[in-house]
Design an enzyme around this catalytic site. Structure first.
Site, PDB file in Angstrom:
ATOM      1  CG  ASP A   1     -12.520  19.311 -37.575  1.00 40.54           C
ATOM      2  OD1 ASP A   1     -12.469  18.194 -38.122  1.00 40.54           O
ATOM      3  OD2 ASP A   1     -11.642  20.185 -37.722  1.00 40.54           O
TER       4      ASP A   1
ATOM      5  CD  GLU B   1     -11.457  12.480 -36.523  1.00 41.11           C
ATOM      6  OE1 GLU B   1     -10.852  13.209 -35.726  1.00 41.11           O
ATOM      7  OE2 GLU B   1     -12.203  12.915 -37.399  1.00 41.11           O
TER       8      GLU B   1
ATOM      9  CG  ASP C   1      -8.416  17.707 -43.392  1.00 44.97           C
ATOM     10  OD1 ASP C   1      -9.482  18.353 -43.417  1.00 44.97           O
ATOM     11  OD2 ASP C   1      -7.661  17.666 -42.400  1.00 44.97           O
TER      12      ASP C   1
HETATM   13  O1  MIG Z   1      -6.302  19.496 -38.791  1.00 45.37           O
HETATM   14  O2  MIG Z   1     -10.262  23.333 -37.976  1.00 45.37           O
HETATM   15  O3  MIG Z   1     -10.969  18.598 -41.496  1.00 45.37           O
HETATM   16  O4  MIG Z   1     -12.006  21.017 -42.336  1.00 45.37           O
HETATM   17  O5  MIG Z   1     -10.701  23.360 -41.516  1.00 45.37           O
HETATM   18  C1  MIG Z   1      -6.988  20.619 -39.163  1.00 45.37           C
HETATM   19  C2  MIG Z   1      -9.294  23.344 -38.973  1.00 45.37           C
HETATM   20  C3  MIG Z   1      -8.228  20.789 -38.313  1.00 45.37           C
HETATM   21  C4  MIG Z   1      -9.574  19.715 -39.953  1.00 45.37           C
HETATM   22  C5  MIG Z   1     -10.828  19.758 -40.728  1.00 45.37           C
HETATM   23  C6  MIG Z   1     -10.830  20.986 -41.582  1.00 45.37           C
HETATM   24  C7  MIG Z   1     -10.722  22.216 -40.716  1.00 45.37           C
HETATM   25  C8  MIG Z   1      -9.436  22.144 -39.896  1.00 45.37           C
HETATM   26  N1  MIG Z   1      -9.406  20.902 -39.122  1.00 45.37           N
END
Ligand code: MIG
Length: 884
Positions: free
Chosen positions: A481, A484, A557
């Site tokens: 995650d 980016e 999200d």
């Molecule tokens: O900004 O890790 O898209 O699926 O649960 C939140 C916590 C950070 C973003 C991900 C989301 C995940 C969350 N992450």
């Protein structure tokens, strides 16, 4: 802003046709800018399989410009182009086959690509070729008249406004050590007014005219609570655009990983007729034309023209360049249960038990960032997860898996081995002053691993070794995650463009590749920990062209609202067309709390999409499928069970994606390329070539309007088997129980006869075939099968690839790929033939060894469905069923 000062008109670039050189690999020549006199080097080549490549770089740049590495799977095999005609100011090149002609016009410089005399696309025909050559910083320049002018006040101001050497973004200062480096060009797509692709945006399937609004932006960003119908870039990008008209699909792949904008404008022009032809004088017809303008912040122009001519050909061409979808382990096509967060191992066990208690199949439970020791990835919170191995052994016994999150930011903490090692080895991205770049993310102050460095990727991959990653087992898989990369309090919540990577490349050059590289390293790590034996599963949020080789992506999200369910369809279709078949959206919507009806509808849609995961935010209420009353639980259970029963078909589709680059989830138009009414459809889609799915995306819907395309097609209700009235747009009544799904006549779908607790529990469950007859009473379909988790299918050819054909009342099972072998005791238990004309008198099954036995059947006069039962025919052998 600088490029946009250049308006359509006569290009200032002129080709120097005297400089043309022809080799086996390519054609090269130079072009000159009439004003600044800077020479650019143009390289054109034809690549095997109807692909053309055009590269433009500076002829003698001050320093090398960034050329995207690691995205092309190999140096493409080129074919020689021939000089077919030379007239003043025009260079005509043709392909060996003579099917394609490239016409290079010298003044102004333009390139036109024709296929069998039809102009398909032209470049720089609007004069928007733009190339900022590298210059020494103003302070280093000798005073010449030109530089003096550049240094004068008014022009200095102008340079500041236009961000030549530095730019402010809020309180952030981006220092451009190498000055302006932007590149751009326009393409005209002749005869096309339907264009698709360039994910990821929360946008419609058809790309829209951008003339009075924002351009489509390709810049990977973490946009929490992103809006729908927006052209801002989110999470991932694939710079591939497809254009379609009834007899042709073409693609433009703009290989550039810096921030990129795409402007689109569709208009009608008078038809382009060959000079002096009779038609020229005849009444002119208006034909559509789409102009596409690409603009990138830096790098070079490196563009691949995918000439199709069919949509499936363009998918193959793109895969030939960037690779195909990795074949997922079977478990990952099951249902995934995720939440931010499953608190501790008691919670994990309770949720796992909940699925059994409520008789709902699922394969994987997920742990989000809170499972770690203070957001130090590769560690565990010892209070919440005192014995992670034991927890995994528990899940293993239940034949289920665990996925944990591993983000790219590393907590600044000298006591954290991962940090101190990476710091010592110099593995972090640097800031413009050469210090480790620091940003804020979940753990607080964090550094960012430089995944663009192959040595860092290798080291990172090694972190997944079972010995190194304490508490991990081979049922643990990974979720990347925030790649980016997401940087809290950073400009647009990402890394500064003047941060510095491996080989001194600035972040601006590599930005859109960061997540691609993390997933690459993670997948490599999972493969290596198994000594090359097991297929990895890695989900990534950020992606680029080629990410399909490393696993799955999801759309980030989204919000628990109907509009987000609706937009997820075109978003997933667009990602699929860009080569990434294994994609999904958070079922239920990540942010907020869905009303039960929305949740139910989302499960029903998700069950028919490639990656199927329920997920919810920290602030959202608990959302396990059984928390919404008995009736909703029942409906969700049914949706998930339908998914599990369908897995043989889905797995086969993934094999096709893996071997032949066919998207698993497809827009209608690629199956019905000649039917204009399908071109913009985004409220329904095809899963493979056989199933049409129309999710219900309105609250309290009583009916939906379904387009069943193709006047020669027959469609059947997938559950009730009944033949639909004639194709066209039908109003289909719906209840909350399920969503409309139709099987296309002419197809055979392999299913399991029933669902189990997880994919692994289903290994021995027998098969069922749904044979849907077309107007000629024929049908064909396939089944792919292997061990579901290893690379043996590749290295040892341990797989079965079967074909089912229904013709003249005989259903036969035969082998599609003799090179593969895999033993299974599974049988085909039942066959349902849809649209069978009349009640048969008897049916027999014969296997290859000549044994013949009579078959029991029932025939439903109302639906014309013929059900053959108790067949017990081996899946791995040839056989025939004859119906009389
Ligand atoms: O900004 O890790 O898209 O699926 O649960 C939140 C916590 C950070 C973003 C991900 C989301 C995940 C969350 N992450």
């Amino acid at each position: 802003r600088r490029q946009k000062l250049l308006h359509p008109g006569k290009s200032l670039y002129r080709a120097l046709l005297d400089s043309v050189t022809l080799s086996d690999e390519n054609v090269k020549f130079q072009i000159i800018h009439e004003k600044n006199k800077i020479l650019l080097q143009v390289e054109i080549c034809e690549i095997e399989g109807n692909i053309f490549r055009l590269k433009i770089d500076e002829a003698s740049p001050l320093r090398a410009r960034y050329k995207v590495p690691d995205v092309l799977i190999k140096e493409p095999t080129t074919k020689r182009l021939f000089l077919s005609q030379k007239e003043a100011g025009i260079l005509t090149l043709s392909s060996v086959s003579a099917d394609y002609k490239l016409q290079v016009t010298a003044n102004p410089f333009q390139v036109e690509l024709q296929s069998k005399g039809e102009t398909v696309l032209s470049m720089n025909s609007n004069g928007l070729l733009y190339f900022e050559h590298l210059q020494p910083p103003p302070s280093d320049r000798k005073p010449t008249a030109e530089n003096e002018e550049a240094a004068s006040d008014s022009s200095k101001e102008k340079q500041e406004d236009l961000g030549f050497w530095q730019e402010k973004f809020g309180s952030f200062l981006d220092i451009k050590a190498h000055g302006p480096t932007s590149v751009g060009m326009d393409f005209s797509l002749h005869g096309f007014d339907h264009v698709y692709g360039i994910p990821q945006h929360t946008e419609a399937l058809l790309l829209q005219n951008t003339s009075d609004g924002d351009a489509y932006r390709l810049y990977n960003l973490d946009v929490f609570g992103h809006k729908i119908h927006d052209k801002i870039g989110i999470y991932g990008s694939v710079p591939l655009l497809l254009a379609h008209k009834p007899n042709r699909t073409s693609g433009i792949f703009w290989l550039n990983s810096s921030e990129t904008l795409v402007d689109i404008s569709t208009r009608a022009v008078a038809e382009h007729m060959p000079f002096g032809s009779a038609a020229e004088t005849a009444k002119q017809r208006a034909v559509p034309l789409t102009d596409v303008r690409w603009m990138s912040e830096s790098g070079i122009i490196d563009v691949f023209l995918l000439m199709g001519p069919t949509a499936f050909d363009t998918f193959k061409q793109f895969a030939q360049l960037t690779g195909t979808q990795a074949l997922p382990p079977l478990f990952s096509l099951g249902y995934h249960q995720c939440r931010w967060n499953y608190e501790d191992d008691q919670d994990v066990k309770a949720v796992d038990a909940g699925f059994d208690e409520h008789d709902i199949p699922y394969d994987v439970i997920w742990l989000d960032i809170e499972h770690t020791d203070g957001k130090r990835y590769f560690t565990w919170d010892k209070k919440k997860f005192p014995n992670p191995r034991k927890m995994q052994e528990h899940l293993r016994k239940k034949k289920r898996k665990l996925v944990v999150i591993v983000d790219p930011h590393i907590k600044v903490d000298p006591m954290y081995t991962l940090y101190s090692q990476a710091k010592d080895k110099g593995y972090f991205v640097k800031d413009r002053n050469g210090k480790d770049y620091e940003g804020i993310c979940w753990p607080g102050s964090s550094c960012y691993l430089d995944f663009t460095n192959p040595e860092v990727r290798k080291w990172y991959a090694d972190q997944f070794d079972f010995k190194t990653y304490k508490g991990s087992t081979n049922i643990l898989f990974v979720w990347n995650d925030m790649n980016e990369p997401s940087v809290f309090k950073g400009a647009e919540l990402t890394m500064q463009k003047d941060a510095v990577h491996y080989n001194n490349w600035e972040h601006r050059e590599v930005h859109n590749l960061y997540g691609f590289y993390q997933q690459m390293a993670t997948a490599e790590g999972l493969i290596r920990r198994s000594s090359g034996k097991e297929r990895p599963f890695v989900l990534t949020r950020s992606f680029f062209a080629g990410s399909q080789k490393y696993g799955a992506v999801w759309t980030g999200d989204n919000t628990a609202e109907w509009g987000y369910l609706k937009i997820s369809i075109p978003m997933l279709l667009t990602i699929s067309m860009a080569g990434i078949s294994f994609c999904g959206a958070d079922v239920g919507g990540f942010i907020g709390d869905p009303e039960p009806e929305l949740l139910v509808r989302w499960y029903q849609a998700g069950a028919y999409q490639p990656f199927f995961r329920g997920h919810s935010n920290m602030e959202s209420k608990r959302r396990e499928p059984w928390l919404f009353g008995e009736k909703n639980t029942q409906i969700i259970r049914e949706a998930i069970r339908e998914r599990y029963v369908l897995l043989p078909y889905l797995y086969t589709l993934f094999y096709r994606a893996h071997t032949a680059a066919e998207p698993v989830m497809r827009p209608l138009w690629i199956e019905f390329p000649g039917k204009i009414e399908t071109f913009g459809v985004e409220n329904e889609y095809m899963l493979g070539n056989a199933l049409l799915v129309h999710p219900v995306m309105e609250k309290e819907a009583k009916a939906v309007s379904v387009l069943l395309p193709g006047s020669e097609e027959i469609w059947y209700d997938f559950r009730k088997f009944k033949r639909m009235e004639d194709p066209g747009t039908l109003k289909i009544p719906v209840t909350l129980e399920n969503i409309p799904v139709f099987q296309r006549g002419g197809t055979v779908i392999p299913l399991k006869t029933t669902a189990g607790k997880s994919t692994e529990w289903m290994m021995d469950i027998s098969y069922e075939l749904h044979v849907a007859l077309d107007i000629e009473a024929c049908a064909t379909g396939e089944l792919y099968l292997d061990d579901g988790h290893s690379f043996q299918y590749l290295h040892k050819k341990q797989f079965l690839y079967r074909k089912f054909t229904f013709h003249k009342n005989i259903l036969s099972s035969s082998c599609t790929d003799e090179s593969g072998q895999y033993h299974t005791t599974c049988v085909v238990e039942r066959v349902v033939v849809l649209g069978f004309g009349q009640q048969p008198t008897f049916a027999t099954a014969c296997s290859k060894d000549g044994k013949v036995k009579e078959v029991v059947f029932t025939y439903d006069m109302k639906t014309c469905a013929l059900t053959l039962e108790n067949l017990a025919l081996s899946v791995d052998a040839d056989w025939e069923i004859c119906i009389n």
